[in-house]
Design a protein around this motif. Structure first.
Motif, PDB file in Angstrom:
ATOM      1  N   GLY A 115       0.832  -1.210   0.000  1.00  0.00           N
ATOM      2  CA  GLY A 115       0.000   0.000   0.000  1.00  0.00           C
ATOM      3  C   GLY A 115       0.863   1.256   0.000  1.00  0.00           C
ATOM      4  N   GLY A 166       3.270  -7.206  -8.286  1.00  0.00           N
ATOM      5  CA  GLY A 166       2.867  -8.557  -8.612  1.00  0.00           C
ATOM      6  C   GLY A 166       1.973  -9.165  -7.558  1.00  0.00           C
ATOM      7  N   ASP A 167       1.573 -10.399  -7.816  1.00  0.00           N
ATOM      8  CA  ASP A 167       0.636 -11.117  -6.968  1.00  0.00           C
ATOM      9  C   ASP A 167       1.350 -11.713  -5.745  1.00  0.00           C
ATOM     10  OD1 ASP A 167      -1.672 -12.392  -6.114  1.00  0.00           O
ATOM     11  OD2 ASP A 167      -1.370 -14.116  -7.429  1.00  0.00           O
ATOM     12  N   ASN A 183      -0.395  -7.242   5.835  1.00  0.00           N
ATOM     13  CA  ASN A 183      -1.722  -6.818   6.281  1.00  0.00           C
ATOM     14  C   ASN A 183      -2.599  -6.949   5.039  1.00  0.00           C
ATOM     15  OD1 ASN A 183      -4.003  -5.572   7.275  1.00  0.00           O
ATOM     16  ND2 ASN A 183      -3.158  -3.495   7.170  1.00  0.00           N
ATOM     17  N   ALA A 207      -7.753  -3.222  -1.599  1.00  0.00           N
ATOM     18  CA  ALA A 207      -7.088  -3.265  -0.293  1.00  0.00           C
ATOM     19  C   ALA A 207      -7.992  -3.859   0.778  1.00  0.00           C
ATOM     20  CB  ALA A 207      -6.666  -1.859   0.121  1.00  0.00           C
TER      21      ALA A 207
HETATM   22  C1  SAM Z   1      -5.127  -3.890   3.741  1.00  0.00           C
HETATM   23  S1  SAM Z   1      -4.094  -3.126   2.531  1.00  0.00           S
HETATM   24  C2  SAM Z   1      -2.591  -2.934   3.474  1.00  0.00           C
HETATM   25  C3  SAM Z   1      -1.738  -1.775   3.052  1.00  0.00           C
HETATM   26  C4  SAM Z   1      -0.534  -1.505   3.967  1.00  0.00           C
HETATM   27  N1  SAM Z   1       0.316  -2.674   4.068  1.00  0.00           N
HETATM   28  C5  SAM Z   1      -1.006  -1.092   5.358  1.00  0.00           C
HETATM   29  O1  SAM Z   1      -0.946  -1.928   6.270  1.00  0.00           O
HETATM   30  O2  SAM Z   1      -1.416   0.064   5.544  1.00  0.00           O
HETATM   31  C6  SAM Z   1      -3.776  -4.492   1.463  1.00  0.00           C
HETATM   32  C7  SAM Z   1      -2.852  -4.188   0.288  1.00  0.00           C
HETATM   33  O3  SAM Z   1      -2.687  -5.427  -0.449  1.00  0.00           O
HETATM   34  C8  SAM Z   1      -2.718  -5.160  -1.838  1.00  0.00           C
HETATM   35  N2  SAM Z   1      -3.133  -6.413  -2.514  1.00  0.00           N
HETATM   36  C9  SAM Z   1      -4.383  -6.913  -2.635  1.00  0.00           C
HETATM   37  N3  SAM Z   1      -4.355  -8.106  -3.268  1.00  0.00           N
HETATM   38  C10 SAM Z   1      -3.039  -8.347  -3.545  1.00  0.00           C
HETATM   39  C11 SAM Z   1      -2.348  -9.420  -4.181  1.00  0.00           C
HETATM   40  N4  SAM Z   1      -2.996 -10.491  -4.655  1.00  0.00           N
HETATM   41  N5  SAM Z   1      -1.007  -9.342  -4.285  1.00  0.00           N
HETATM   42  C12 SAM Z   1      -0.322  -8.272  -3.805  1.00  0.00           C
HETATM   43  N6  SAM Z   1      -0.928  -7.232  -3.182  1.00  0.00           N
HETATM   44  C13 SAM Z   1      -2.262  -7.267  -3.053  1.00  0.00           C
HETATM   45  C14 SAM Z   1      -3.674  -4.001  -1.990  1.00  0.00           C
HETATM   46  O4  SAM Z   1      -3.458  -3.311  -3.203  1.00  0.00           O
HETATM   47  C15 SAM Z   1      -3.354  -3.187  -0.733  1.00  0.00           C
HETATM   48  O5  SAM Z   1      -2.364  -2.232  -1.003  1.00  0.00           O
END
Ligand code: SAM
Length: 280
Positions: A115, A166-167, A183, A207
């Motif tokens: 994020g 990436g994923d 998270n 997110a």
């Molecule tokens: C709950 S937010 C957490 C953001 C940050 N780490 C925080 O704690 O404030 C989840 C993050 O995971 C990313 N995300 C969602 N699915 C994902 C995936 N399959 N692979 C990588 N990132 C992913 C979203 O874009 C988002 O930025």
């Protein structure tokens, strides 16, 4: 109190927005580029009043304060936030502190779903080398600006942040870590409409929701996909939704992780889980 703040606070309070005075003062201070303490007696000219009214209108539409002023504080770090990133929450600070407490200096850490870069940057300014991934290119652009903003502190601590798109752990294949932290989204798609409007209507859907009807979808994936990247005796640390700690602990134990500990947030909810990989 500042007269413009008083009038704006009345409008916010009438719309059931909590901490109306504080929020109005924050917005005006951000607009004028002054500290909140310096607002007393400050009169607004016509264009300042119009600009302030526009901010108040945005807040009345339930846009979160942090997107309006463009920043949020996380463990003493001033971070840029835009609607491309989740607003970092105080409960996530527990995950950073727990990880840092267990890690030796200059550990290799992965932050999955970075994020704004909050977790990654907070660990890098504590001297760790962090690889941070996100599926969202827009989120990574914000994270990159935040890394740049805190570059001096990261360098001074001997830390680093490498951003990869990436994923989940896919962009980190072939690397090994002392800790993998995340998270991840933990709201099932059907639970989205129960969230407060500031979250539901403004924070990035990617997110928040798992894209399935399983709120634990990402914990299952993390247990299966992240564990092989963690060195023996290393840690997998995650934030979980309220009420999910027990189920996620069970998942982690089934995946062969040990010594699972749960940690409470500032409100007393178990929101952080830390587990270890076997030592041999
Ligand atoms: C709950 S937010 C957490 C953001 C940050 N780490 C925080 O704690 O404030 C989840 C993050 O995971 C990313 N995300 C969602 N699915 C994902 C995936 N399959 N692979 C990588 N990132 C992913 C979203 O874009 C988002 O930025």
């Amino acid at each position: 109190m500042n007269e413009a703040v008083r009038t704006a606070a009345l409008r916010l309070a009438a719309a059931q927005i909590e901490n109306a005075e504080r929020e109005a003062a924050w917005m005006l201070a951000a607009l004028l580029g002054v500290r909140r303490g310096d607002l007393m007696g400050r009169r607004l000219n016509l264009s300042e009043q119009a600009a302030f009214d526009a901010l108040i209108e945005r807040r009345l539409r339930r846009e979160p304060l942090q997107y309006i002023i463009g920043t949020e504080e996380f463990l003493g770090l001033d971070l840029e936030v835009t609607p491309a990133v989740l607003i970092p929450r105080p409960e996530t600070e527990v995950l950073v502190k727990q990880a840092d407490f267990r890690l030796r200096r200059r550990s290799d850490v992965a932050d999955i779903g970075t994020g704004s870069g909050a977790i990654a940057i907070a660990l890098a300014v504590r001297g760790h080398r962090v690889w941070a991934t996100d599926l969202s290119a827009d989120a990574l652009a914000v994270a990159e600006r935040n890394v740049r903003k805190h570059r001096a502190a990261i360098d001074a601590a001997g830390g680093a942040v490498h951003l990869r798109q990436g994923d989940l752990v896919e962009p980190l294949r072939g690397l090994a870590f002392d800790a993998v932290l995340s998270n991840p989204p933990y709201v099932a798609d059907r639970e989205l409409r129960a969230l407060q409007p500031e979250v539901r209507d403004w924070e990035p859907r990617m997110a928040l929701v798992t894209g399935t009807d399983d709120p634990l979808h990402y914990y299952r994936r993390m247990a299966a996909e992240a564990t092989p990247l963690i060195r023996p005796g290393g840690i997998l640390g995650v934030e979980v939704g309220a009420g999910q700690a027990e189920a996620v602990e069970e998942l982690f134990v089934q995946a062969g992780l040990t010594r699972v500990s749960r940690h409470r947030d500032h409100q007393g909810y178990e929101r952080t889980l830390v587990a270890e990989t076997a030592t041999s």
